[in-house]
Enzyme design. Structure first.
Site, PDB file in Angstrom:
ATOM      1  CG  ASN A   1     -12.721 -10.494  95.173  1.00  0.00           C
ATOM      2  OD1 ASN A   1     -11.628 -10.827  94.706  1.00  0.00           O
ATOM      3  ND2 ASN A   1     -12.837  -9.402  95.914  1.00  0.00           N
TER       4      ASN A   1
ATOM      5  CG  ASP B   1      -6.627  -2.862  95.536  1.00  0.00           C
ATOM      6  OD1 ASP B   1      -7.722  -2.937  94.943  1.00  0.00           O
ATOM      7  OD2 ASP B   1      -6.492  -2.280  96.625  1.00  0.00           O
TER       8      ASP B   1
HETATM    9  C1  FPP Z   1      -9.000  -5.528  92.733  1.00  0.00           C
HETATM   10  O1  FPP Z   1      -9.274  -4.244  92.223  1.00  0.00           O
HETATM   11  C2  FPP Z   1      -9.075  -6.481  91.640  1.00  0.00           C
HETATM   12  C3  FPP Z   1      -9.847  -7.619  91.638  1.00  0.00           C
HETATM   13  C4  FPP Z   1     -10.692  -8.031  92.763  1.00  0.00           C
HETATM   14  C5  FPP Z   1      -9.898  -8.488  90.472  1.00  0.00           C
HETATM   15  C6  FPP Z   1      -8.606  -8.656  89.787  1.00  0.00           C
HETATM   16  C7  FPP Z   1      -8.807  -9.535  88.650  1.00  0.00           C
HETATM   17  C8  FPP Z   1      -8.219  -9.397  87.477  1.00  0.00           C
HETATM   18  C9  FPP Z   1      -7.234  -8.346  87.136  1.00  0.00           C
HETATM   19  C10 FPP Z   1      -8.507 -10.421  86.467  1.00  0.00           C
HETATM   20  C11 FPP Z   1      -7.568 -11.548  86.717  1.00  0.00           C
HETATM   21  C12 FPP Z   1      -7.264 -12.244  85.517  1.00  0.00           C
HETATM   22  C13 FPP Z   1      -6.169 -12.976  85.319  1.00  0.00           C
HETATM   23  C14 FPP Z   1      -6.016 -13.558  83.998  1.00  0.00           C
HETATM   24  C15 FPP Z   1      -5.138 -13.242  86.328  1.00  0.00           C
HETATM   25  P1  FPP Z   1     -10.581  -3.487  92.731  1.00  0.00           P
HETATM   26  O2  FPP Z   1     -11.698  -3.844  91.836  1.00  0.00           O
HETATM   27  O3  FPP Z   1     -10.831  -3.773  94.166  1.00  0.00           O
HETATM   28  O4  FPP Z   1     -10.146  -2.003  92.524  1.00  0.00           O
HETATM   29  P2  FPP Z   1     -10.623  -0.751  93.393  1.00  0.00           P
HETATM   30  O5  FPP Z   1     -10.039  -0.937  94.771  1.00  0.00           O
HETATM   31  O6  FPP Z   1     -10.013   0.395  92.666  1.00  0.00           O
HETATM   32  O7  FPP Z   1     -12.117  -0.745  93.370  1.00  0.00           O
END
Ligand code: FPP
Length: 244
Positions: free
Chosen positions: A73, A25
């Site tokens: 998501n 996150d």
């Molecule tokens: C949460 O951060 C992150 C996600 C929902 C997506 C995570 C996905 C990746 C890192 C790509 C995965 C790829 C591989 C190869 C495993 P957020 O967007 O909710 O962050 P925020 O809370 O700061 O908005």
């Protein structure tokens, strides 16, 4: 050496957790702080994942499970969903060489049929080609939700005619069948909730929450989380180790 220390060593105290689960996150906030689009945060998140997987392998963690995309998501803007899927495609397209070098199995938890045929094929190809490697396992949770997993497991059990049910048998219907429960959950990014992640599997998992955003969560942060894990007294409902 005190009898307690001897017992701790015999129990493997000080060794890395066998299974670490991570909620990656903070990508969006990492990007915002830099005036970049959220997708740049996810790209940095993938690099952080690569680094974490390599490091966990190096220090002897057998299983690493990461939350890449939840059943919730899909509610995100289409552009962001497409960007995450694009990053996954890129990662999987390049993953085989690294998996072979590290002898790491790549597995997926979640219903992949909701993904594009191309992405599904890449997932299956990586899983199939790496399935006999013996150096550790990375589980990528993709279109994954803990409640969804439990409901699907219940349906599989019902479809088999409701055989005698034990916790072990129920576990065998989950995406995680055969994988030991996580010892340690790490959630970077400042939130202190589990967000529908591994609900069944985390019954006795130690949880470490950190304010560091996922793209900045490096080897040192993993070490710190493991140190906190080692400072905990895992009792599993028993009275546990008492102070001498
Ligand atoms: C949460 O951060 C992150 C996600 C929902 C997506 C995570 C996905 C990746 C890192 C790509 C995965 C790829 C591989 C190869 C495993 P957020 O967007 O909710 O962050 P925020 O809370 O700061 O908005």
């Amino acid at each position: 050496m005190s009898p307690r220390k001897q017992k701790e060593l015999a129990e493997g105290a000080g060794s890395p957790p066998r299974h670490i689960a991570i909620i990656m996150d903070g990508n969006g906030r990492w990007a915002k702080k830099r005036g970049l689009p959220r997708t740049a945060g996810h790209a940095a998140g993938v690099e952080s994942f690569r680094r974490a997987a390599k490091y966990c392998r190096r220090i002897g963690v057998e299983y690493l499970t990461v939350y890449a995309f939840s059943t919730e998501n899909w509610k995100r803007p289409l552009e962001e969903v497409q960007a995450i899927m694009g990053l996954l495609k890129k990662y999987l397209g390049e993953a085989l060489e690294g998996l072979a070098a590290e002898q790491t199995r790549l597995c997926f938890f979640g219903d992949l049929t909701a993904l594009s045929p191309e992405l599904q094929a890449l997932c299956l190809d990586c899983a199939e080609k790496s399935k006999n490697y013996q150096g550790g396992q990375v589980n990528v949770c993709l279109n994954y939700g803990g409640r969804d997993e439990i409901v699907r497991a219940a349906k599989k059990w019902a479809a088999e005619g409701c055989p005698e049910l034990t916790e072990e048998r129920f576990g065998s219907y989950l995406w995680s069948a055969g994988v030991p429960d996580p010892d340690l959950l790490i959630r970077p990014g400042g939130e202190t909730r589990i967000s529908n992640y591994l609900l069944w599997q985390m019954a006795y998992t130690e949880m470490v929450f950190s304010d560091v955003l996922w793209p900045d969560f490096d080897e040192r942060e993993i070490d710190k989380a493991i140190e906190i894990y080692h400072s905990r007294n895992r009792r599993y409902g028993d009275v546990g180790k008492q102070e001498e």
